[in-house]
Design an enzyme around this catalytic site. Structure first.
Site: not given
Ligand SMILES: [Mg+2]
Length: 385
Positions: A20, A166, A168, A197, A223, A248, A272, A326
């Site tokens: 990831h 999303k 990255k 993001d 983001e 975020d 979150k 998410e």
């Molecule tokens: Mg984020």
């Protein structure tokens, strides 16, 4: 008076289904901190505190979360009436500054126990009742390769598991990143929402260039384009661009939420529970967003099943959840640690129905994956104050 009589805090390391790739780290496994506690009326509560990429994402590590709970929070817990969760967390806050993820893990376990005690799901206890039983879940495309990401997105659409993606970005040049996003959006078209993001990876100048090009490419939101403390830059970028900024990393609880809202620094909040300092604080973040007309998105720290269930219980009770969630953390892991996995179907996560979190841990799996490799045994809590 209901006390915590035993507590066990431990780390489990679970491999991810693929690397990831994030702006600040590449994850090949996830380290999940779990808390199991037992109360004097014989109820077990479970909680999770998980971060992303060791210490690369934020200022709490898995090892630090465990240490904060064992050394500093557990002794405070010993003197609390834990049926009063908000009062207990207030008292913990007097002795332990910061450490939001550790506090979230403990608060979740106390709320789980409280929900089981009262026979109600957490969404009834914390949020005042559900507004929805399911909600959309975005998937993060983070292989780092455009063709691989398109194939992964097509497979998710085919399976009817995700239609929000999303991406990255922030590791390559702005031009290369935007080309990657544009190619994916072109391939998926109106069948999917594509978002990015940046994980604080851009300067304000990069963001100006990037956001303009991303809007043209059909990207729906950006983001955390700039550093978490760069609120004036977020305000300027929000004013200059029609593509919305989602906060975020800037959002560590109600005070940040208020400051961002007052400064018009973001049009969407990624809420979150861990970053907010627990479900109770995250609920306040949601209330501030609602009052300020800021859109809500249910964020994740890539938690396993326990933290994901806790988040789901809270997000189910938000009056509005315009940008979905998410909450795909468990799907990124190769192993399930719940006795019954969370259900994902028709592009949505189904919020568990049972009392408390509505999930339970598979103790055999935990014994295998916990870092200290001991059988799960609850330890007596020794009071310190
Ligand atoms: Mg984020």
């Amino acid at each position: 008076m209901i006390r915590v009589t035993e507590i066990d805090t431990f780390i489990v390391d679970i491999p991810t289904i693929r690397p990831h790739v994030l702006a600040m780290a590449t994850m090949r496994s996830q380290s999940i901190v779990l808390v199991r506690l037992r109360t004097s009326d014989g109820i077990e509560g479970i909680g999770e505190g998980t971060t992303i990429g060791g210490l690369s994402y934020g200022d709490e590590s898995p090892e630090g979360i465990k240490l904060a709970i064992d050394t500093y929070i557990a002794p405070v817990l010993a003197s609390c009436n834990v049926s009063r969760v908000a009062a207990t967390m207030e008292k913990i806050g007097k002795y332990v500054a910061g450490n939001h993820i550790a506090k979230c893990a403990v608060e979740t376990a106390l709320l789980d126990a409280a929900g089981k005690r009262l026979g109600v799901p957490l969404s009834d206890l914390v949020g005042g009742g559900r507004v929805r039983d399911r909600f959309p879940v975005a998937w993060t495309l983070a292989s780092g390769n455009t063709a691989t990401d398109i194939a992964e997105a097509e497979a998710m659409l085919e399976k009817r598991r995700h239609s929000i993606f999303k991406l990255k970005i922030g590791k390559r040049t702005v031009k290369d990143d935007v080309a990657h996003v544009a190619a994916i959006k072109k391939a998926l078209g109106d069948r999917a929402s594509v978002r990015v993001d940046v994980n604080q990876g851009w300067s304000e100048t990069d963001a100006d260039r990037g956001m303009a090009m991303l809007a043209d490419a059909g990207c729906d939101l950006v983001e955390q384009p700039v550093g978490r403390h760069a609120l004036p830059a977020m305000t300027r970028l929000s004013a200059r661009h029609s593509i919305p900024i989602m906060a975020d990393e800037s959002l560590h609880g109600p005070t940040d939420a208020f400051n961002i809202a007052a400064a018009a620094g973001a049009r969407i909040f990624a809420i979150k529970i861990a970053q907010s300092g627990g479900l109770l604080s995250a609920q306040k973040v949601g209330a501030i967003a609602e009052a300020a007309g800021i859109g809500l998105y249910g964020g994740t720290m890539l938690e396993g099943g326990v933290g994901t269930a806790a988040s789901a219980q809270l997000f189910a009770a938000f009056p509005k959840l315009d940008w979905g969630t998410e909450l795909f953390g468990p799907l990124l892991l190769t192993e399930e640690i719940l006795t019954e996995p969370l259900r994902y179907e028709e592009f949505a996560l189904i919020v568990p129905e049972g009392p408390g979190l509505g999930v339970s841990l598979d103790k055999d799996k935990l014994a295998h994956f916990r870092r200290d490799r001991t059988a799960p045994v609850l330890h007596a809590v020794v009071g310190g104050n």
